[in-house]
Design an enzyme around this catalytic site. Sequence first.
Site, PDB file in Angstrom:
ATOM      1  N   ARG A  85       0.835  -1.186   0.000  1.00 23.24           N
ATOM      2  CA  ARG A  85       0.000   0.000   0.000  1.00 23.24           C
ATOM      3  C   ARG A  85       0.874   1.241   0.000  1.00 23.24           C
ATOM      4  O   ARG A  85       1.961   1.245   0.564  1.00 23.24           O
ATOM      5  CB  ARG A  85      -0.911   0.013   1.232  1.00 23.24           C
ATOM      6  CG  ARG A  85      -2.024  -1.022   1.176  1.00 23.24           C
ATOM      7  CD  ARG A  85      -2.930  -0.928   2.387  1.00 23.24           C
ATOM      8  NE  ARG A  85      -2.286  -1.373   3.597  1.00 23.24           N
ATOM      9  CZ  ARG A  85      -1.779  -0.587   4.525  1.00 23.24           C
ATOM     10  NH1 ARG A  85      -1.872   0.730   4.425  1.00 23.24           N
ATOM     11  NH2 ARG A  85      -1.190  -1.084   5.589  1.00 23.24           N
ATOM     12  N   TYR A 224      -1.219  -3.344  -7.004  1.00 24.67           N
ATOM     13  CA  TYR A 224      -1.092  -4.088  -5.740  1.00 24.67           C
ATOM     14  C   TYR A 224      -2.435  -4.157  -4.993  1.00 24.67           C
ATOM     15  O   TYR A 224      -3.187  -3.182  -4.945  1.00 24.67           O
ATOM     16  CB  TYR A 224      -0.020  -3.439  -4.840  1.00 24.67           C
ATOM     17  CG  TYR A 224      -0.008  -4.076  -3.476  1.00 24.67           C
ATOM     18  CD1 TYR A 224       0.612  -5.311  -3.289  1.00 24.67           C
ATOM     19  CD2 TYR A 224      -0.690  -3.512  -2.408  1.00 24.67           C
ATOM     20  CE1 TYR A 224       0.563  -5.946  -2.057  1.00 24.67           C
ATOM     21  CE2 TYR A 224      -0.748  -4.136  -1.174  1.00 24.67           C
ATOM     22  CZ  TYR A 224      -0.122  -5.353  -1.003  1.00 24.67           C
ATOM     23  OH  TYR A 224      -0.190  -5.981   0.213  1.00 24.67           O
ATOM     24  N   LYS A 233      -9.648  -2.386   1.376  1.00 21.95           N
ATOM     25  CA  LYS A 233      -9.314  -1.266   2.250  1.00 21.95           C
ATOM     26  C   LYS A 233     -10.076   0.004   1.858  1.00 21.95           C
ATOM     27  O   LYS A 233     -10.524   0.770   2.711  1.00 21.95           O
ATOM     28  CB  LYS A 233      -7.808  -0.994   2.211  1.00 21.95           C
ATOM     29  CG  LYS A 233      -6.951  -2.187   2.579  1.00 21.95           C
ATOM     30  CD  LYS A 233      -7.279  -2.742   3.940  1.00 21.95           C
ATOM     31  CE  LYS A 233      -6.220  -3.743   4.396  1.00 21.95           C
ATOM     32  NZ  LYS A 233      -6.534  -4.320   5.710  1.00 21.95           N
ATOM     33  N   HIS A 253     -10.836  -2.555  11.253  1.00 24.81           N
ATOM     34  CA  HIS A 253      -9.745  -3.414  10.765  1.00 24.81           C
ATOM     35  C   HIS A 253      -9.560  -4.557  11.765  1.00 24.81           C
ATOM     36  O   HIS A 253      -8.597  -4.578  12.523  1.00 24.81           O
ATOM     37  CB  HIS A 253      -8.480  -2.550  10.669  1.00 24.81           C
ATOM     38  CG  HIS A 253      -7.335  -3.182   9.951  1.00 24.81           C
ATOM     39  ND1 HIS A 253      -6.037  -2.784  10.141  1.00 24.81           N
ATOM     40  CD2 HIS A 253      -7.288  -4.169   9.024  1.00 24.81           C
ATOM     41  CE1 HIS A 253      -5.229  -3.490   9.371  1.00 24.81           C
ATOM     42  NE2 HIS A 253      -5.961  -4.348   8.681  1.00 24.81           N
ATOM     43  N   SER A 275      -1.465  -3.899  10.296  1.00 34.97           N
ATOM     44  CA  SER A 275      -1.056  -4.825   9.244  1.00 34.97           C
ATOM     45  C   SER A 275       0.191  -5.595   9.660  1.00 34.97           C
ATOM     46  O   SER A 275       1.119  -5.020  10.226  1.00 34.97           O
ATOM     47  CB  SER A 275      -0.759  -4.059   7.951  1.00 34.97           C
ATOM     48  OG  SER A 275      -1.942  -3.466   7.490  1.00 34.97           O
ATOM     49  N   ALA A 276       0.180  -6.888   9.357  1.00 37.25           N
ATOM     50  CA  ALA A 276       1.308  -7.785   9.643  1.00 37.25           C
ATOM     51  C   ALA A 276       1.607  -7.912  11.132  1.00 37.25           C
ATOM     52  O   ALA A 276       2.745  -8.098  11.541  1.00 37.25           O
ATOM     53  CB  ALA A 276       2.556  -7.377   8.855  1.00 37.25           C
ATOM     54  N   CYS A 277       0.572  -7.800  11.964  1.00 36.77           N
ATOM     55  CA  CYS A 277       0.740  -7.945  13.415  1.00 36.77           C
ATOM     56  C   CYS A 277      -0.097  -9.090  13.981  1.00 36.77           C
ATOM     57  O   CYS A 277      -0.339  -9.142  15.185  1.00 36.77           O
ATOM     58  CB  CYS A 277       0.412  -6.646  14.131  1.00 36.77           C
ATOM     59  SG  CYS A 277       1.620  -5.355  13.797  1.00 36.77           S
ATOM     60  N   ASP A 300      -9.634  -9.882   8.598  1.00 41.43           N
ATOM     61  CA  ASP A 300      -9.096  -8.542   8.345  1.00 41.43           C
ATOM     62  C   ASP A 300     -10.074  -7.403   8.634  1.00 41.43           C
ATOM     63  O   ASP A 300      -9.662  -6.354   9.086  1.00 41.43           O
ATOM     64  CB  ASP A 300      -8.626  -8.447   6.891  1.00 41.43           C
ATOM     65  CG  ASP A 300      -7.674  -7.270   6.651  1.00 41.43           C
ATOM     66  OD1 ASP A 300      -6.678  -7.164   7.394  1.00 41.43           O
ATOM     67  OD2 ASP A 300      -7.933  -6.462   5.743  1.00 41.43           O
ATOM     68  N   ASN A 390       6.256  -8.606   2.129  1.00 39.50           N
ATOM     69  CA  ASN A 390       4.812  -8.358   2.072  1.00 39.50           C
ATOM     70  C   ASN A 390       4.146  -9.211   0.982  1.00 39.50           C
ATOM     71  O   ASN A 390       3.097  -8.861   0.467  1.00 39.50           O
ATOM     72  CB  ASN A 390       4.531  -6.875   1.831  1.00 39.50           C
ATOM     73  CG  ASN A 390       3.056  -6.524   2.031  1.00 39.50           C
ATOM     74  OD1 ASN A 390       2.405  -7.041   2.938  1.00 39.50           O
ATOM     75  ND2 ASN A 390       2.521  -5.677   1.169  1.00 39.50           N
ATOM     76  N   SER A 391       4.761 -10.328   0.619  1.00 38.63           N
ATOM     77  CA  SER A 391       4.121 -11.204  -0.373  1.00 38.63           C
ATOM     78  C   SER A 391       2.856 -11.800   0.231  1.00 38.63           C
ATOM     79  O   SER A 391       2.756 -11.982   1.443  1.00 38.63           O
ATOM     80  CB  SER A 391       5.085 -12.287  -0.827  1.00 38.63           C
ATOM     81  OG  SER A 391       5.617 -12.993   0.274  1.00 38.63           O
ATOM     82  N   ARG A 392       1.900 -12.104  -0.625  1.00 40.35           N
ATOM     83  CA  ARG A 392       0.557 -12.442  -0.147  1.00 40.35           C
ATOM     84  C   ARG A 392      -0.011 -13.649  -0.869  1.00 40.35           C
ATOM     85  O   ARG A 392       0.350 -13.944  -2.004  1.00 40.35           O
ATOM     86  CB  ARG A 392      -0.393 -11.253  -0.405  1.00 40.35           C
ATOM     87  CG  ARG A 392       0.018  -9.963   0.284  1.00 40.35           C
ATOM     88  CD  ARG A 392      -0.679  -9.802   1.599  1.00 40.35           C
ATOM     89  NE  ARG A 392      -0.138  -8.707   2.400  1.00 40.35           N
ATOM     90  CZ  ARG A 392      -0.737  -8.255   3.503  1.00 40.35           C
ATOM     91  NH1 ARG A 392      -1.881  -8.758   3.900  1.00 40.35           N
ATOM     92  NH2 ARG A 392      -0.177  -7.298   4.213  1.00 40.35           N
ATOM     93  N   GLY A 519      -0.610 -20.572  18.651  1.00 38.13           N
ATOM     94  CA  GLY A 519      -1.611 -21.393  19.343  1.00 38.13           C
ATOM     95  C   GLY A 519      -1.645 -21.154  20.845  1.00 38.13           C
ATOM     96  O   GLY A 519      -2.689 -21.277  21.491  1.00 38.13           O
TER      97      GLY A 519
HETATM   98  P1  GTP Z   1      -2.722  -7.676   7.422  1.00 39.54           P
HETATM   99  O1  GTP Z   1      -3.298  -8.835   6.711  1.00 39.54           O
HETATM  100  O2  GTP Z   1      -1.642  -6.975   6.657  1.00 39.54           O
HETATM  101  O3  GTP Z   1      -3.724  -6.703   7.941  1.00 39.54           O
HETATM  102  O4  GTP Z   1      -1.900  -8.270   8.699  1.00 39.54           O
HETATM  103  P2  GTP Z   1      -2.300  -9.354   9.807  1.00 39.54           P
HETATM  104  O5  GTP Z   1      -2.589  -8.626  11.073  1.00 39.54           O
HETATM  105  O6  GTP Z   1      -3.289 -10.329   9.333  1.00 39.54           O
HETATM  106  O7  GTP Z   1      -0.920 -10.099  10.034  1.00 39.54           O
HETATM  107  P3  GTP Z   1      -0.574 -11.664  10.071  1.00 39.54           P
HETATM  108  O8  GTP Z   1      -1.515 -12.484  10.909  1.00 39.54           O
HETATM  109  O9  GTP Z   1      -0.364 -12.133   8.704  1.00 39.54           O
HETATM  110  O10 GTP Z   1       0.805 -11.607  10.882  1.00 39.54           O
HETATM  111  C1  GTP Z   1       1.985 -11.477  10.239  1.00 39.54           C
HETATM  112  C2  GTP Z   1       3.188 -11.614  11.139  1.00 39.54           C
HETATM  113  O11 GTP Z   1       2.916 -11.686  12.540  1.00 39.54           O
HETATM  114  C3  GTP Z   1       3.934 -12.876  10.793  1.00 39.54           C
HETATM  115  O12 GTP Z   1       5.295 -12.549  10.701  1.00 39.54           O
HETATM  116  C4  GTP Z   1       3.668 -13.786  11.962  1.00 39.54           C
HETATM  117  O13 GTP Z   1       4.700 -14.723  12.126  1.00 39.54           O
HETATM  118  C5  GTP Z   1       3.591 -12.807  13.112  1.00 39.54           C
HETATM  119  N1  GTP Z   1       2.796 -13.323  14.229  1.00 39.54           N
HETATM  120  C6  GTP Z   1       1.473 -13.598  14.228  1.00 39.54           C
HETATM  121  N2  GTP Z   1       1.061 -14.044  15.433  1.00 39.54           N
HETATM  122  C7  GTP Z   1       2.164 -14.025  16.220  1.00 39.54           C
HETATM  123  C8  GTP Z   1       2.388 -14.362  17.604  1.00 39.54           C
HETATM  124  O14 GTP Z   1       1.498 -14.754  18.340  1.00 39.54           O
HETATM  125  N3  GTP Z   1       3.665 -14.188  18.065  1.00 39.54           N
HETATM  126  C9  GTP Z   1       4.674 -13.741  17.277  1.00 39.54           C
HETATM  127  N4  GTP Z   1       5.883 -13.607  17.802  1.00 39.54           N
HETATM  128  N5  GTP Z   1       4.498 -13.434  15.978  1.00 39.54           N
HETATM  129  C10 GTP Z   1       3.257 -13.570  15.464  1.00 39.54           C
HETATM  130 MN    MN Z   2      -4.109 -10.614   7.419  1.00 40.05          MN
HETATM  131 MN    MN Z   3      -5.237  -5.593   6.954  1.00 36.75          MN
END
Ligand code: GTP
Ligand code: MN
Ligand code: MN
Length: 610
Positions: A85, A224, A233, A253, A275-277, A300, A390-392, A519
Amino acid sequence: MTAATIPGLNGTGDTVPTKHAELLAWVQEVAELTQPDRVVFADGSDAEWERLTDQLVEAGTFTRLNDEKLPNSFLAQSDPSDVARVESRTYICSEREEDAGPTNNWMAPDEMRRTMTELYRGCMRGRTLFVVPFCMGPLGSDDPKLGVELTDSEYVVVSMRVMTRMGSAVLDLLGEDRPFVKALHSVGAPLEPGQDDVPWPCNDTKYITHFPEAREIWSFGSGYGGNALLGKKCYALRIASAMAHDEGWLAEHMLILKLISPEDKVYYIAAAFPSACGKTNLAMIHPTVPGWRAETLGDDIAWMRFGEDGRLYAVNPEFGFFGVAPGTNWSSNPTAMKTIEAGNTVFTNVAMTDDGGAWWEDLENQPEHLIDWLGQDWTPDSGRKAAHPNSRYCTPMSQCPTPAPEWDDPQGVPISAILFGGRRKNTVPLVNQSFSWQHGTFMGATMSSEQTAAAEGQVGSVRRDPMAMIPFLGYHVGDYLQHWINIGKNSDEAQLPKIFYVNWFRRGDDKRFLWPGFGENSRVLKWIVERIEGTADAQATPIGYVPTAADIDLDGLDADRNDVDESLAVNVDDWKAEIPMIEEWLQFVGDKLPSGIRDEFEALKERLDS
Ligand code: GTP
Ligand code: MN
Ligand code: MN
């Protein structure tokens, strides 16, 4: 306006498949402006998918993956400049600048329309203009949220088929006069006669523009996902957040998770992480606590409305998962792996194995040779990532092995808990329950996270990201926070979800994660459920109710008990150091900062000082 005036109409007869006058007039207008070779109404059929994916393979945009490993699946390698993005090019063009707020780029709508109209002029030459009718949320909703994306990208059409309910059924729903969101997209790469196309057409000039009052989206220059699949989004968050503000609901979100206790009691949980958290991971969690089960409703976006019983009901407006590939594997997220493996998946910017499989960092069985996301040879000692961070993967929700059966129910599901969370290596404990709705809103309003690769920017720097919505707000952040406060004021608080703040990412001195995550997060979810039921203990700390290790079920957990203690620690000095950063952020929100948020901030400072 008659249908016959739409040029080059490619259909079964000379008539277009709709009598929706406003839609036809708009298609006509855009076709005249952008000058495509032909106009095609997308019907969402299998035949159309086959035709378009064949075309994409022919054009070099797609590589067909090994049918035995990943049936009907494809790999797209984007232009290296078009991988995420582009927040710096994303605009909220409200009529008044103050309505966009300090967190959004703004330009006067007229000026933006003039600028972009010139960019759009002739921009679809040599290409096809696809008319893609789509619906965000179940088709059977009382008030279905409809949209039509006009795009010159086949990649967008096939991705929209995975991510949204799309095609003829939606055109039928549109009828002759149902309102819909106009979403115009072009990759911005016209072809002159005889000019060869490139595998991933895009333009160095990019605009991702929203007109919240007109409920319109104009996107130019990028292919993208978040910039080009406009249902996601752009509509389901930025435009929908503005609708939700006006209509008294929430567009967030957030993932939606169904948690089932050993006694078969059901809890629905929504969670907002940037994102990515970890949203997709939590949405697909495999609980490690014996007897607990989880099912997925969304990973999401959540739209939440009040039911007649005063509870908040959540619906996932999407139809597929657009998940981050790196880090996804059979141990971290077997549910995603099974969903992907069922096929019908579009990968973007992962690497390809020699036998036509997909590979990315942290996936099991690292091969000795790959074609990386840039199309180059890769070996483990290449010294660079095989897949873009950020590959999907883009894969149908219906293939999820553990969907909650009600995921497609227009009624939605009643939410018991809302989780906020970010990626913080220090300060923020593993879990923390708010004292009240307003305090929970303050937690969400001041939540922070270290920047990831999901957007341009310096990876690792801490930024405030209220409710994980900073990149996705269609209006002023102060008005948005007031909307959240008002929901608390206008509701019976006992009926509202309880609010928690989690942090799976706290680290020890040697930088290792203190909490094993994934988990094992089910242990935290179990504590959250027990808090809702009033059966678990917690300490009242200055920042909220925080459990000790003794309050959480740690049976069989393979982790150092000191690490768990450290993950839960509330260090008053660390929080005092956080105060100026929060202050700076609240200043930045400006005059529209709700007094309720300011009150909570003052109360936090007092608690830290006493
Ligand atoms: P968007 O789809 O971009 O909105 O992001 P998202 O929030 O769905 O992120 P996603 O679940 O794909 O998480 C991506 C990253 O978080 C990866 O690198 C995972 O390994 C890491 N991750 C997810 N859950 C955990 C966790 O419980 N502990 C740790 N250490 N890393 C985590
Ligand atoms: Mn996601
Ligand atoms: Mn998202």
